[in-house]
Motif scaffolding. Sequence first.
Motif, PDB file in Angstrom:
ATOM      1  N   GLY A  53      69.589  -0.423  41.344  1.00  0.00           N
ATOM      2  CA  GLY A  53      68.727   0.049  40.004  1.00  0.00           C
ATOM      3  C   GLY A  53      67.313   0.460  40.616  1.00  0.00           C
ATOM      4  N   PHE A  54      66.900  -0.301  41.853  1.00  0.00           N
ATOM      5  CA  PHE A  54      65.479  -0.060  42.374  1.00  0.00           C
ATOM      6  C   PHE A  54      65.654   1.335  43.312  1.00  0.00           C
ATOM      7  N   PHE A  55      66.631   1.366  44.250  1.00  0.00           N
ATOM      8  CA  PHE A  55      66.617   2.606  45.136  1.00  0.00           C
ATOM      9  C   PHE A  55      67.452   3.869  44.724  1.00  0.00           C
ATOM     10  N   VAL A  56      68.259   3.670  43.885  1.00  0.00           N
ATOM     11  CA  VAL A  56      69.202   4.828  43.324  1.00  0.00           C
ATOM     12  C   VAL A  56      69.210   5.012  42.057  1.00  0.00           C
ATOM     13  N   ALA A  57      68.110   4.424  41.143  1.00  0.00           N
ATOM     14  CA  ALA A  57      68.242   4.777  39.848  1.00  0.00           C
ATOM     15  C   ALA A  57      69.325   4.286  39.106  1.00  0.00           C
ATOM     16  N   SER A  65      69.314  12.652  50.724  1.00  0.00           N
ATOM     17  CA  SER A  65      70.541  11.976  50.587  1.00  0.00           C
ATOM     18  C   SER A  65      70.285  10.795  49.486  1.00  0.00           C
ATOM     19  N   GLN A  66      69.139  10.211  49.586  1.00  0.00           N
ATOM     20  CA  GLN A  66      68.790   9.125  48.433  1.00  0.00           C
ATOM     21  C   GLN A  66      68.977   9.675  47.029  1.00  0.00           C
ATOM     22  N   ARG A  67      68.483  10.864  46.944  1.00  0.00           N
ATOM     23  CA  ARG A  67      68.552  11.646  45.562  1.00  0.00           C
ATOM     24  C   ARG A  67      69.896  11.832  45.120  1.00  0.00           C
ATOM     25  N   LEU A  68      70.895  12.399  46.183  1.00  0.00           N
ATOM     26  CA  LEU A  68      72.064  12.747  45.893  1.00  0.00           C
ATOM     27  C   LEU A  68      72.900  11.695  45.701  1.00  0.00           C
ATOM     28  N   TYR A  69      72.789  10.600  46.170  1.00  0.00           N
ATOM     29  CA  TYR A  69      73.763   9.432  45.851  1.00  0.00           C
ATOM     30  C   TYR A  69      73.112   8.646  44.521  1.00  0.00           C
ATOM     31  N   SER A  70      72.007   9.087  43.964  1.00  0.00           N
ATOM     32  CA  SER A  70      71.344   8.702  42.824  1.00  0.00           C
ATOM     33  C   SER A  70      71.863   9.455  41.740  1.00  0.00           C
TER      34      SER A  70
END
Length: 703
Positions: A39-43, A308-313
């Motif tokens: 929830g905190f790091f990949v929305a 990549s953080q955005r992509l796995y969100s």
Amino acid sequence: MQQSVLSGIDWLVILLLLGFSLGIGLLVRDRAGAGGLEGFFVAGRRMRWWFLGTSIVATTFASDTPLAITGWIAQYGIAGNWFWWGGAAGSIAITVFFARIWRSSGVVTDAEIAELRYGGKQAAALRTVKAGVNATFVNCVILGWVFAGMGKISEPFMDWQALLGTGLYSAFANLYPEALLFHSIDNTITILLLLFVTLFYTTLGGLRAVMVTDLVQFVLAMGMSILIAFLAVDHLGGLEAMWSGLAERYPADSGDAGFLPAQRIASFAPAFGEGVVGALGIPFSAFVLTLGVMWWTSGQVDGSGYISQRLYSAEDGDQAEKGALWYAFANFLLRSWPWAIAGVAALVIYPRVEIGQLAEEFTACAADNSQCNVQMEQCITDRYRCDIPGYTLLTTYTERVAQAGGETVQHTVYQEDRERGYPALMRDLLPAGLLGLALASLMAAFMSTVSTHINWGASYIANDFYKRLLDPSASDRRLTWVSRFATLGIAGLSAWVATFVENIGAMWELWGGMMAGLGLPHLMRWFWWRANAWTEISGMLTGLILACWNFLAGRGGGFAADQMSILPGWMASHPIHVICWISLAAALVSVITTLLTPPVEAARIRAFAARVKPLGFWRGYNVGQQQPVRGFWLSALCWLLGTASLYAGMFGVGYLLRLEPATGVALLLACALLLWATLRGLSLIGTDRAGLQRTKGDAALLQ
């Protein structure tokens, strides 16, 4: 002329932006805290393509970027943008080859991939080292230049003594530690205020708050960058007058005075042959290396890091792929030209000969008060109310001169800093209200980048250190609080590092060298079954050691007179040469290391292939149902078409702005046709949302 002190309406616009950002943190704090690390790091992995793609663009649109590009155009011409334009091929590669597999990996950080891909003690060590290096060293270098850029922007405007009063201002100046000073008290107060607001919404709302604010901040920053470029061109009488003014002020013999001639400034590519190198121009060899080497040897070629953080969100692999494609076109086609045109206009409005003379006059004034006039004394006493055009472009340093008797005398020397050309345009051309909006837009760009990096850096601390090593069974509530404290820690460390940054371009070059060691290892882990943990360890260490050695040798004066790096002059006459040599050395070390060390066990490779469905050379580990619908060669064709489309569109806009409409329109038509073909190719793989979720069965395969 527009006064440098902000008006009431300017302050109102800035306060509204800060209030909006604070409100977002309060609105989404409950949703961020409910989902633990995911929830905190990949929305919660629920983001749509336009949301996540815009967030990536907003992050790369930092406040320092228009400053650095303005400086590059003065030094290298428009062709200097190839330092980042070369990354267009890599951005399309992220879209075609990696966006889906990042989403299907189900990780929280890219460092986590190490144990999923390789397993064993070496992979565990690699994950720990990567997380530590990215969370602290790499993150702090990036934020260091971002903080420095914000300082250069705010310096001509933010008169805190007038706003706070002399008593409160002096009290702060006396109490604040000098070791944490951002070059001046005014810059320090500005950055601390922005950092406080950024920390507030980031620690409360996590990645969701970061992405929501990114959306608004990007629209504001992009709109104002277009407006600043338009007003600068309009001030000169239009595009035709700007280009003719450039030719008048920078004739063919400008090289004799140490300036690029107009033809070289306006060129989109370097002249064939080395031409003017080093301090001026970009040599053709560096241009070739940018296209042939630099983009694929960067550690971000596969999207590692905040991308990549955005992509796995993303909601699923299809959304991740579309988001990456939108980022590529928005980043290169949309963002490039407002900054480039503003940089050219700044050269015409503030000619280098005149600014050089101004620097000499102020240096003489600082040495002998009788050489000063009333206007110069006013500028030195109170830069916020300086009436001399071009003063904003000047910076100072202290020169120590040894006298005959052994005594050392200090002199203040003024010199040109072309990175300050962008805030000079804002100061001198924008009326009240618009000036506040422009400054707010760059503050928004600053907060967007800082929020991403402190959230990304904290994800390593919470996921790869705390949960993995200290408390694997921690509750979602505890992990959320650990994430918030980690965010504060990363921000504090980055702020301290930023106090040492003087030159934005030098930090970009350091970062480029540091990332150069991981490009080939990152490609190998996705495309070749034979890669192992030692592949990445050896490449990473080689790049880090060479880049830091090069940087420290330069700061310590370790270069010979004809060198700009630890390499001899004939090998490196431009920063791109240095980065490419580092990347090739690291690539060679990583390949040799791979062949000398044992492969990953077959069960681990097979489980990884089942989970992410990689393309490439996997010796049968990804056959049958594990084989992706769109194969390697079709994906490679999509990559070529997408890259050609992006470059055609980017230069189509450029030729229109250079008043060559026939070429511009032809390139834009080619862009549209090639983009259609790319999208058709990408559509040949269907969306399998169920297969993209992180199931318990997948997790069991990789234990």
